[in-house]
Design an enzyme around this catalytic site. Structure first.
Site, PDB file in Angstrom:
ATOM      1  N   ALA A  74       3.885  -4.405  -4.336  1.00 58.72           N
ATOM      2  CA  ALA A  74       2.583  -4.155  -4.585  1.00 58.72           C
ATOM      3  C   ALA A  74       2.453  -2.755  -5.286  1.00 58.72           C
ATOM      4  O   ALA A  74       2.796  -2.142  -5.719  1.00 58.72           O
ATOM      5  CB  ALA A  74       2.224  -3.535  -2.821  1.00 58.72           C
ATOM      6  N   CYS A  75       1.172  -3.094  -5.791  1.00 58.99           N
ATOM      7  CA  CYS A  75       0.503  -2.290  -7.069  1.00 58.99           C
ATOM      8  C   CYS A  75      -0.996  -2.226  -6.480  1.00 58.99           C
ATOM      9  O   CYS A  75      -1.244  -2.509  -5.204  1.00 58.99           O
ATOM     10  CB  CYS A  75       0.566  -2.965  -8.098  1.00 58.99           C
ATOM     11  SG  CYS A  75      -0.329  -4.389  -8.193  1.00 58.99           S
ATOM     12  N   THR A  76      -0.919  -1.165  -7.537  1.00 62.69           N
ATOM     13  CA  THR A  76      -2.532  -0.087  -6.621  1.00 62.69           C
ATOM     14  C   THR A  76      -4.143  -1.150  -6.309  1.00 62.69           C
ATOM     15  O   THR A  76      -4.331  -1.246  -5.815  1.00 62.69           O
ATOM     16  CB  THR A  76      -3.196   0.739  -7.660  1.00 62.69           C
ATOM     17  OG1 THR A  76      -3.484   0.348  -8.776  1.00 62.69           O
ATOM     18  CG2 THR A  76      -2.028   1.822  -7.801  1.00 62.69           C
TER      19      THR A  76
END
Length: 105
Positions: free
Chosen positions: A8-10
């Site tokens: 998961a990334c921003t």
């Protein structure tokens, strides 16, 4: 080794999926089983099953944001890293985890 992971990334787009692909490629090339769940702007994809979690030797969380569902991993060895580390060095990370899991004789 059986591995489950969450990426998961921003923004929930690019790094989430790049990290997933790098991790799958590295794990399979080293002969490991892997299941990867992504958490991004479109929600959760490829949600990990109870069986895959139960059979996992290690949980890798490659996230730059808070992820949901961490309570599923109680009692499991969890390694948390930023997505960028996984993108750059996924094979090295898996090798290190394998060394740590296998007792030295």
């Amino acid at each position: 080794m059986n591995i489950v992971a969450i990426t998961a990334c921003t923004s929930g787009i690019a790094h989430t999926y790049i990290a997933k692909e790098k991790l799958i490629k590295a794990a399979t090339s080293l002969g490991h089983n892997i299941y990867v769940e992504t958490q991004g702007t479109i929600g959760v994809e490829n949600e990990l099953t109870k069986d895959s979690i139960a059979n996992a030797d290690i949980v890798i969380i490659a996230a730059d944001i808070k992820i949901s569902g961490k309570e599923r991993f109680v009692g499991k060895r969890i390694v948390e890293v930023p997505t960028q580390l996984l993108i750059k060095s996924s094979k090295a990370l898996i090798n290190k985890l394998q060394e740590d899991l296998i007792p030295k004789v």
